[in-house]
Design an enzyme around this catalytic site. Sequence first.
Site, PDB file in Angstrom:
ATOM      1  N   GLY A   6       0.422  -1.576   0.190  1.00 44.25           N
ATOM      2  CA  GLY A   6       0.188   0.078   0.169  1.00 44.25           C
ATOM      3  C   GLY A   6       0.799   1.191  -0.073  1.00 44.25           C
ATOM      4  N   ILE A  44       1.438   3.344   6.592  1.00 44.66           N
ATOM      5  CA  ILE A  44       0.786   4.236   8.368  1.00 44.66           C
ATOM      6  C   ILE A  44       0.103   2.712   9.303  1.00 44.66           C
ATOM      7  CG2 ILE A  44      -0.314   5.051   6.230  1.00 44.66           C
ATOM      8  CD1 ILE A  44      -3.231   3.797   6.336  1.00 44.66           C
ATOM      9  N   ASP A  45       0.384   1.783   9.802  1.00 48.40           N
ATOM     10  CA  ASP A  45      -0.304   0.941  10.600  1.00 48.40           C
ATOM     11  C   ASP A  45       0.685   0.849  11.711  1.00 48.40           C
ATOM     12  OD1 ASP A  45      -2.122  -0.078   8.921  1.00 48.40           O
ATOM     13  OD2 ASP A  45      -1.240  -1.432   7.948  1.00 48.40           O
ATOM     14  N   ARG A  82     -25.220  13.133  18.654  1.00 47.33           N
ATOM     15  CA  ARG A  82     -24.935  11.732  17.885  1.00 47.33           C
ATOM     16  C   ARG A  82     -24.317  10.943  18.738  1.00 47.33           C
ATOM     17  NH1 ARG A  82     -25.012  16.248  13.852  1.00 47.33           N
ATOM     18  NH2 ARG A  82     -26.730  16.038  12.692  1.00 47.33           N
ATOM     19  N   GLU A 110     -10.101  -1.473  12.596  1.00 51.29           N
ATOM     20  CA  GLU A 110     -10.925  -2.241  10.993  1.00 51.29           C
ATOM     21  C   GLU A 110     -11.467  -3.349  10.702  1.00 51.29           C
ATOM     22  OE1 GLU A 110      -8.901  -1.457   7.489  1.00 51.29           O
ATOM     23  OE2 GLU A 110      -6.592  -1.623   8.372  1.00 51.29           O
ATOM     24  N   ARG A 168      -4.108   6.975   3.794  1.00 52.07           N
ATOM     25  CA  ARG A 168      -2.770   6.945   2.699  1.00 52.07           C
ATOM     26  C   ARG A 168      -2.271   8.436   1.885  1.00 52.07           C
ATOM     27  NH1 ARG A 168      -1.608   1.987   2.693  1.00 52.07           N
ATOM     28  NH2 ARG A 168      -3.160   0.247   2.919  1.00 52.07           N
TER      29      ARG A 168
END
Length: 335
Positions: free
Chosen positions: A11, A126-127, A162, A222, A269
């Site tokens: 990625g 990014i992880d 909310r 995620e 990203r």
Amino acid sequence: MKRIAIMNVGGDCPGLNSAIRALVRKSAIEDIDVLGVYDGFKGFIEDRVFVMTKEHVSGILERGGTILGSSKFDPTKKPEDLAKVKENFEKYQITAFIILSGHTGTEIAIKLSDEGMPSIIIPATIDNDLPWTEFSIGFFTALETITKTLDALHSTASAGHRVIVVEVGGDEAGWLATLGGLTGGADYILIPEIKFNPDKLIENIKKRYDEGKKFSIVVVQEKCKLSERLKIIQENIPEGTPSDIISKFIKENIKDVECRNVNLGYMQRGGTPVSFDRLIATMLSTKAIDYIKKGKVNIALGLKGFEISTTPFSQELLKNKDIDSRIYEMTKIFF
């Protein structure tokens, strides 16, 4: 004359262009030839290779993405692809690959090293889940994106009373969710490493409403692990993301609550790399060229404080770096 081939595998992430720029500029000083490879190993076996000069990297420091493109293509899966990699490695007289990547490129690099094609890994994901480095290129920009998004969502969540469930990336590690949630003022954070009780989440939201704070921001990683109760909901919405499932659970268990989902997806990203991503990209890349000059290859470069570390290729590099539990425990102060 030494010659390197630069490519992005896996990625994309912010800061890749900063790294490419530093690699080319440092190589010019050290009299090392540089080949740019479009779209990772897919481009390499297709001969989409060109000689890079300083002109190619002029003005790209602040640009997101990568001028070389990226691909997850694995040339070791088919014998004919591996044979083509070997052929081109010899044809272009390459000393070593410089691979900007996370676990995907690292696994490929280890396999290619066994076939006599060395490389150096520069951590770029990014992880931030690579076990040999404290931080990787792209993490801080993605983190900033999450923080700014949560900042923006607070006003609309508060105004409309909310609950907003925000899904963020991170693959199997909770670094983005934990640090992003902490710095963005999340009211609950769900990550893969920590098992959570969905009843506690409901209690937390109800308590906030009872105290007059009639909104909540819930950050969901995620790949957070769902309890059996939540898996039952998942059966009814098989294509639903974790944030979809948790949002439905909240609606079912808190009467009349307005619950909305936000999935940051590829926003994490993209964008202009922040200063620290530019800095570590430059530090890691210039050091990579130093090691090429010395003939030191088949290593993964990492960041330990402000020092550059080297780790020899091994299967240990493919392990996942979980979030530091002490950091996650700190976030509970605000739950």
